[in-house]
Design a protein around this motif. Structure first.
Motif, PDB file in Angstrom:
ATOM      1  N   TYR A   1       0.830  -1.074   0.479  1.00 19.17           N
ATOM      2  CA  TYR A   1      -0.328  -0.106   0.433  1.00 19.17           C
ATOM      3  C   TYR A   1       1.135   1.305   0.196  1.00 19.17           C
ATOM      4  CZ  TYR A   1      -3.795  -3.589   1.410  1.00 19.17           C
ATOM      5  OH  TYR A   1      -4.475  -4.307   1.193  1.00 19.17           O
ATOM      6  N   GLU A   2       1.790   1.216   0.499  1.00 22.75           N
ATOM      7  CA  GLU A   2       3.196   2.772   0.669  1.00 22.75           C
ATOM      8  C   GLU A   2       3.758   2.686  -0.751  1.00 22.75           C
ATOM      9  OE1 GLU A   2       4.437   3.188   5.103  1.00 22.75           O
ATOM     10  OE2 GLU A   2       5.433   1.564   4.429  1.00 22.75           O
ATOM     11  N   LEU A  62       1.781   2.113  -3.388  1.00 27.64           N
ATOM     12  CA  LEU A  62       0.754   2.830  -4.290  1.00 27.64           C
ATOM     13  C   LEU A  62       0.646   4.204  -4.030  1.00 27.64           C
ATOM     14  CD1 LEU A  62      -1.464   0.058  -4.544  1.00 27.64           C
ATOM     15  CD2 LEU A  62      -0.497   0.902  -6.056  1.00 27.64           C
ATOM     16  N   GLY A  63       1.012   4.639  -2.684  1.00 33.08           N
ATOM     17  CA  GLY A  63       1.400   5.791  -2.071  1.00 33.08           C
ATOM     18  C   GLY A  63       0.747   6.452  -1.660  1.00 33.08           C
ATOM     19  N   PHE A  64      -0.240   5.172  -0.420  1.00 28.38           N
ATOM     20  CA  PHE A  64      -1.244   5.379   0.948  1.00 28.38           C
ATOM     21  C   PHE A  64      -0.114   5.640   2.002  1.00 28.38           C
ATOM     22  CE2 PHE A  64      -3.885   2.727  -1.875  1.00 28.38           C
ATOM     23  CZ  PHE A  64      -5.476   3.380  -1.155  1.00 28.38           C
ATOM     24  N   VAL A  65      -0.051   6.665   3.025  1.00 31.00           N
ATOM     25  CA  VAL A  65       0.247   7.134   3.696  1.00 31.00           C
ATOM     26  C   VAL A  65       0.036   6.401   5.354  1.00 31.00           C
ATOM     27  CG1 VAL A  65       0.995   8.867   5.246  1.00 31.00           C
ATOM     28  CG2 VAL A  65       1.293   8.894   2.663  1.00 31.00           C
ATOM     29  N   PRO A  66       0.134   5.876   6.437  1.00 30.61           N
ATOM     30  CA  PRO A  66      -0.404   4.840   7.841  1.00 30.61           C
ATOM     31  C   PRO A  66       0.019   6.035   8.517  1.00 30.61           C
ATOM     32  CG  PRO A  66       1.519   4.339   7.030  1.00 30.61           C
ATOM     33  CD  PRO A  66       1.678   5.379   6.017  1.00 30.61           C
TER      34      PRO A  66
END
Lengths: 153, 153
Positions: free
Chosen positions: B137-138, B140-144
């Motif tokens: 997911y990271e 793909l650009g997702f930020v946790p």
């Protein structure tokens, strides 16, 4: 324990009070538009929420007006043998009412709504920059076992 | 880059294939009921998803059958000036098709669906016991930036 607290579905004429609460917050201040006349984007969003049977925008009201809000989303799914999830977003307590236990009452009520709807779990995400909120949710029994990830479009 | 991949809305006759994928997983194995006849709980849950215009259960199909699934939920809200959110749940790739880039194609397609629906962000939660998923997911650009919290009812 707060007295005289009424919990109910939000109405269109609560919009101004709700938006003021959303904006009265370190993260919300830059995200919302506060004006005497409620911005049309909020009116449109309210209609989308209000006409969707799986959305429940709730407000808490005491003798002086609206003191809190949250949005419940009921999400059907196949996982875990077709389990429904209750999801809680956009939680705010009015600055005049913080520290009086209103948040807990609002949450216990929200969790009960999820139970009545037949949900098998309640989920929420909380910004990692809000440690007080995290502790509040942990006291209610929520477990931070997931990473909450966002991608802006 | 996978070839001949079709992405489409799931139909009732895909249920068995989807449930098999949900169960074919370390966490899902104990949560799902796999049987020749699809359990009624899944049939009921599928109907709830399929009749809700803000839910989109998607499958990815190649020449040999269904290789992936995910559920998109479009959630209206007041926060951030009435922004819609796209939420992704129940992502699975069939064991025969892992490591071939299908997950990325499925996600890029899902993010595009959220964009078309007018969502301002896409959100998901991922179990902290799945570090590979987090890294995916990271990329793909997702930020946790959020804690994902659950409370079982």
């Amino acid at each position: 324990m707060p007295k005289n607290l009424t919990l109910r579905r939000a109405r269109a004429d609560d919009l101004s009070a709700i938006i003021n609460m959303l904006a009265d917050d370190a993260l919300g201040a830059s995200r919302e538009v506060v004006a005497d006349l409620v911005h049309g984007d909020y009116v449109e969003a309210f209609a989308a929420i209000d006409t969707d049977p799986n959305q429940y925008l709730a407000v808490a009201e005491d003798g002086e007006g609206i003191v809190g809000c949250l949005q419940l989303s009921f999400i059907p799914g196949l996982s875990r043998r077709g389990m429904w999830r209750g999801q809680i977003e956009s939680v705010r307590i009015h600055s005049r009412a913080r520290g009086e236990g209103y948040g807990q009452v609002l949450f216990e009520w929200a969790i009960e709504q999820c139970r009545r709807k037949g949900c098998g779990l309640v989920q929420l995400t909380t910004d990692k920059s809000r440690p007080d909120a995290l502790r509040f949710y942990e006291r209610l029994g929520f477990v931070p076992s997931y990473e909450g990830m966002k991608l802006g479009l």
